[in-house]
Scaffold this motif. Structure first.
Motif, PDB file in Angstrom:
ATOM      1  N   TYR A   1     -16.649 -20.547 -21.899  1.00 16.53           N
ATOM      2  CA  TYR A   1     -16.560 -20.643 -23.535  1.00 16.53           C
ATOM      3  C   TYR A   1     -18.149 -20.172 -23.793  1.00 16.53           C
ATOM      4  CZ  TYR A   1     -12.316 -22.021 -25.409  1.00 16.53           C
ATOM      5  OH  TYR A   1     -10.874 -22.819 -25.252  1.00 16.53           O
TER       6      TYR A   1
ATOM      7  N   VAL B   1     -16.401 -14.640 -28.439  1.00 19.22           N
ATOM      8  CA  VAL B   1     -14.764 -15.175 -28.570  1.00 19.22           C
ATOM      9  C   VAL B   1     -12.851 -15.169 -29.294  1.00 19.22           C
ATOM     10  CG1 VAL B   1     -15.084 -18.457 -29.746  1.00 19.22           C
ATOM     11  CG2 VAL B   1     -13.655 -17.944 -27.563  1.00 19.22           C
ATOM     12  N   TYR B   2     -12.578 -14.814 -28.708  1.00 17.23           N
ATOM     13  CA  TYR B   2     -10.985 -14.868 -29.501  1.00 17.23           C
ATOM     14  C   TYR B   2     -11.313 -15.693 -30.822  1.00 17.23           C
ATOM     15  CZ  TYR B   2      -6.580 -14.381 -30.947  1.00 17.23           C
ATOM     16  OH  TYR B   2      -4.893 -13.913 -31.868  1.00 17.23           O
ATOM     17  N   SER B   3     -10.427 -16.787 -30.384  1.00 21.73           N
ATOM     18  CA  SER B   3     -10.189 -17.543 -31.000  1.00 21.73           C
ATOM     19  C   SER B   3     -11.315 -19.850 -30.902  1.00 21.73           C
ATOM     20  CB  SER B   3      -9.254 -18.436 -31.070  1.00 21.73           C
ATOM     21  OG  SER B   3      -8.832 -19.325 -32.333  1.00 21.73           O
ATOM     22  N   TYR B   4     -12.193 -19.564 -32.202  1.00 22.65           N
ATOM     23  CA  TYR B   4     -12.901 -20.812 -31.532  1.00 22.65           C
ATOM     24  C   TYR B   4     -12.667 -22.219 -32.655  1.00 22.65           C
ATOM     25  CZ  TYR B   4     -17.226 -23.822 -32.269  1.00 22.65           C
ATOM     26  OH  TYR B   4     -18.624 -25.160 -32.511  1.00 22.65           O
TER      27      TYR B   4
ATOM     28  N   LEU C   1      -8.723 -22.022 -31.561  1.00 17.15           N
ATOM     29  CA  LEU C   1      -7.735 -22.852 -30.255  1.00 17.15           C
ATOM     30  C   LEU C   1      -9.330 -23.484 -29.188  1.00 17.15           C
ATOM     31  CD1 LEU C   1      -6.167 -19.582 -29.050  1.00 17.15           C
ATOM     32  CD2 LEU C   1      -5.151 -21.500 -29.410  1.00 17.15           C
ATOM     33  N   GLY C   2     -10.519 -22.606 -28.890  1.00 22.31           N
ATOM     34  CA  GLY C   2     -10.664 -23.772 -28.484  1.00 22.31           C
ATOM     35  C   GLY C   2     -11.042 -24.903 -28.480  1.00 22.31           C
TER      36      GLY C   2
ATOM     37  N   ASN D   1      -6.888 -18.079 -25.368  1.00 24.78           N
ATOM     38  CA  ASN D   1      -8.414 -18.131 -25.380  1.00 24.78           C
ATOM     39  C   ASN D   1      -9.079 -17.118 -24.694  1.00 24.78           C
ATOM     40  OD1 ASN D   1     -10.205 -17.865 -28.305  1.00 24.78           O
ATOM     41  ND2 ASN D   1     -10.449 -19.689 -27.023  1.00 24.78           N
TER      42      ASN D   1
ATOM     43  N   THR E   1      -9.745 -12.740 -25.168  1.00 23.50           N
ATOM     44  CA  THR E   1     -11.262 -12.823 -25.210  1.00 23.50           C
ATOM     45  C   THR E   1     -11.977 -11.424 -24.613  1.00 23.50           C
ATOM     46  OG1 THR E   1     -11.653 -14.946 -25.857  1.00 23.50           O
ATOM     47  CG2 THR E   1     -13.779 -13.148 -24.409  1.00 23.50           C
TER      48      THR E   1
END
Length: 575
Positions: free
Chosen positions: A324, A335-338, A340-341, A390, A394
């Motif tokens: 990440y 990063v595409y989606s925090y 989702l992480g 994710n 990204t």
């Protein structure tokens, strides 16, 4: 003595030792050649400087004249009537000049240089150097083990027996290669995302010494036949694992104090994963080595817990945290989606901690416990899908960079293996597939698909992303490409051959055919395993060479030849 050297095992061992020795001798010869060449160039440069000192004004004028002559270039439109090119109707959208014919696409080098305290840089590089040594050592043992499958009668020496060497291989690559590399990377990521410095560098060096000491002592003990009664991946006796755990606890404390001193408001998701994985591995080691609950079935349940938590909540959790950080850095995009992480973080904690007993389906362990492990294995689809989506999203918009970057292919392969390998683990947990594949080499193939295809490829990607930025030195693109393809093709040959052979073996057992028939049937697949393993092993030597090129600068002496270069020296002397 002659009879001893007639042993095939010693002959094979000698060959395996000779390969890196020959490789080292070649490097030494190259280095000697460079030293001789440098010495000769220094003498030549000294002679040229003496001549430059004695240049007359007339000679300098001649040099300046020749410099202007050499700098003259045709504009390309000398014969044109109208030198101005106009496009009054706006028909031309874009125009570029091509000075070279791009027969071969050149890989783009890593841009930029990261400025961090020199003491932190040295600590990180020493962690990585130690981990690469253990990668070479551990996989050399694994290479020998792969050969023994093809030549099972080659070994008649106790310290070369499969029972002793196999845990040496697994524990060295687990606790030596992957663990030390991950902790080294964490000493870069944790302070960077908090915009601060490492709290205490001495703790970092003490952790490095403790972890290396654990691997050294553990290897010696295993070779001598001293082990923890054969629990897979926990063969080290408890005093040795105590050293390792102490090193991790020191690092946890160091990271906690570093995070507390951060200048950013939020704690980035990478630190969530990194610190949590360290806390988990300490809990896992304590649970696995305390004897209170390890009688009978309790020992089996504890073994499943330790084995699977070590992989999922130490190696996988830690590397996802690093991913990440390093993937967005490599792409220079967020990063595409925090969210989702965070979803993947909590669902992995929820499901992965329950799946250890899916290794013991149809055992004496309570049926309800086996069922919970299967259900949790299915639940792992959530964090794996969330993480994979994710990472892929990204990279969106940057897929064209695959042909220009020597680093991005490592990330892409790791993501692909992360999804496919994890999904394969879910499928293996079902009772029907357990009946087919359990106790076969399929588990060996799966472990390499995950620990090698995911963890090791991620660590390589992080190395090629970070080290050039720390040292301002790039590895040769051709050897990075060779490393990538040798490792990828090798692991595919290794795993696919074992999966096919193991499926056939399981079907033979279900048909109640003689056990020896399944052994004979596996011979060609074990040969392919040895071939694939050899390709992987060679790729590690290439990787070690690439790391050397990234940390050791080559001093080049340029002999002035053109008038412009000579005049530059003359002008510098005047200044």
């Amino acid at each position: 003595m002659n009879k001893l050297f007639d042993e095939p095992s010693l002959q094979i061992t000698a060959i395996l030792l000779l390969i890196p020795i020959i490789f080292g001798l070649i490097l030494i010869l190259i280095r000697i050649n460079q030293m001789v060449s440098t010495t000769l160039k220094k003498k030549e440069l000294k002679r040229i400087y003496e001549k430059i000192k004695n240049l007359s004004p007339e000679n300098i004028l001649l040099l300046e004249k020749r410099k202007k002559e050499l700098e003259f270039q045709l504009s390309g439109n000398e014969l044109s009537y109208n030198k101005e090119v106009n496009d009054p109707r706006g028909l031309i959208d874009n125009a570029n000049e091509i000075h070279t014919i791009p027969f071969i696409q050149r890989k783009r080098e890593t841009a930029g240089n990261i400025k961090i305290p020199d003491s932190e840089r040295k600590l990180i590089l020493q962690f990585l150097a130690c981990s690469i040594f253990w990668l070479i050592f551990g996989t050399s043992v694994g290479e020998y083990l792969g050969i023994k499958f093809v030549a099972p009668d080659a070994d008649h020496i106790s310290w070369l027996s499969f029972g002793r060497l196999r845990p040496v291989h697994t524990n060295v690559v687990f606790w030596g290669w992957a663990s030390i590399a991950m902790v080294g990377f964490s000493y870069y990521v944790v302070p960077r995302v908090g915009n601060t410095k490492v709290f205490n560098l001495k703790f970092g060096y003490i952790s490095l010494i403790l972890m290396n000491s654990a691997v050294i002592l553990g290897t010696i003990c295993l070779m001598a036949g001293i082990n923890n009664s054969g629990g897979e991946y926990r063969e080290y006796i408890w005093p040795i694992m105590f050293l390792f755990a102490t090193g991790v606890i020191l690092t946890i404390y160091n990271h906690f104090k570093t995070i507390i001193s951060r200048t950013t408001e939020e704690i980035y998701v990478s630190n969530w994963y990194i610190v949590s994985s360290m806390m988990y591995v300490v809990v896992i080691i304590i649970a696995a080595y305390l004897p209170f609950w390890q009688d009978g079935l309790g020992e089996t349940i504890t073994q499943g817990y330790f084995m699977h938590q070590g992989v999922g909540m130490w190696f996988m959790f830690f590397n996802l945290g690093l991913m990440y950080y390093f993937l967005p850095q490599e792409l220079n995009s967020p990063v595409y989606s925090y969210s989702l992480g965070i979803l993947a973080f909590w669902t992995q904690i929820l499901f992965y901690t329950l799946i250890g007993t899916h290794h013991f389906i149809f055992s004496a362990i309570p049926w309800w416990m086996q069922t919970i492990a299967i259900v949790a294995s299915v639940g792992m689809v959530i964090p794996v899908t969330a993480g994979s989506v994710n990472f892929v999203m990204t990279i969106r918009g940057s897929w064209h960079r695959l042909k220009l970057s020597y680093v991005l292919p490592f990330y892409v392969v790791a993501i692909i293996f992360y999804f496919t390998g994890s999904m394969q683990g879910t499928v293996e947990a079902f009772r029907m597939t357990n009946l087919l594949w359990h106790f076969t080499d399929f588990t060996v193939a799966h472990s390499h698909l995950t620990m090698y295809g995911i963890i090791t490829f991620m660590l390589w990607a992080f190395t090629y992303t970070l080290v050039p930025k720390l040292t301002s030195l790039e590895p040769p693109s051709i050897t990075v490409g060779l490393h990538f393809w040798m490792a990828l093709i090798g692991v595919l040959v290794y795993t696919v051959s074992l999966m096919i052979g193991s499926t056939e073996k399981g079907m033979m057992w279900m048909e109640k055919k003689p056990f020896i028939t399944s052994v004979v049937n596996m011979m060609p697949y074990w040969l392919w395993r040895a071939i694939g393993g050899t390709m992987m092993w060679i790729s590690h030597i290439i990787f070690a060479y690439n790391f050397y090129r990234m940390v050791k600068p080559n001093k080049e002496i340029n002999i002035p030849q053109s008038p412009a270069e000579i005049l530059e020296i003359v002008n510098s002397k005047k200044a």
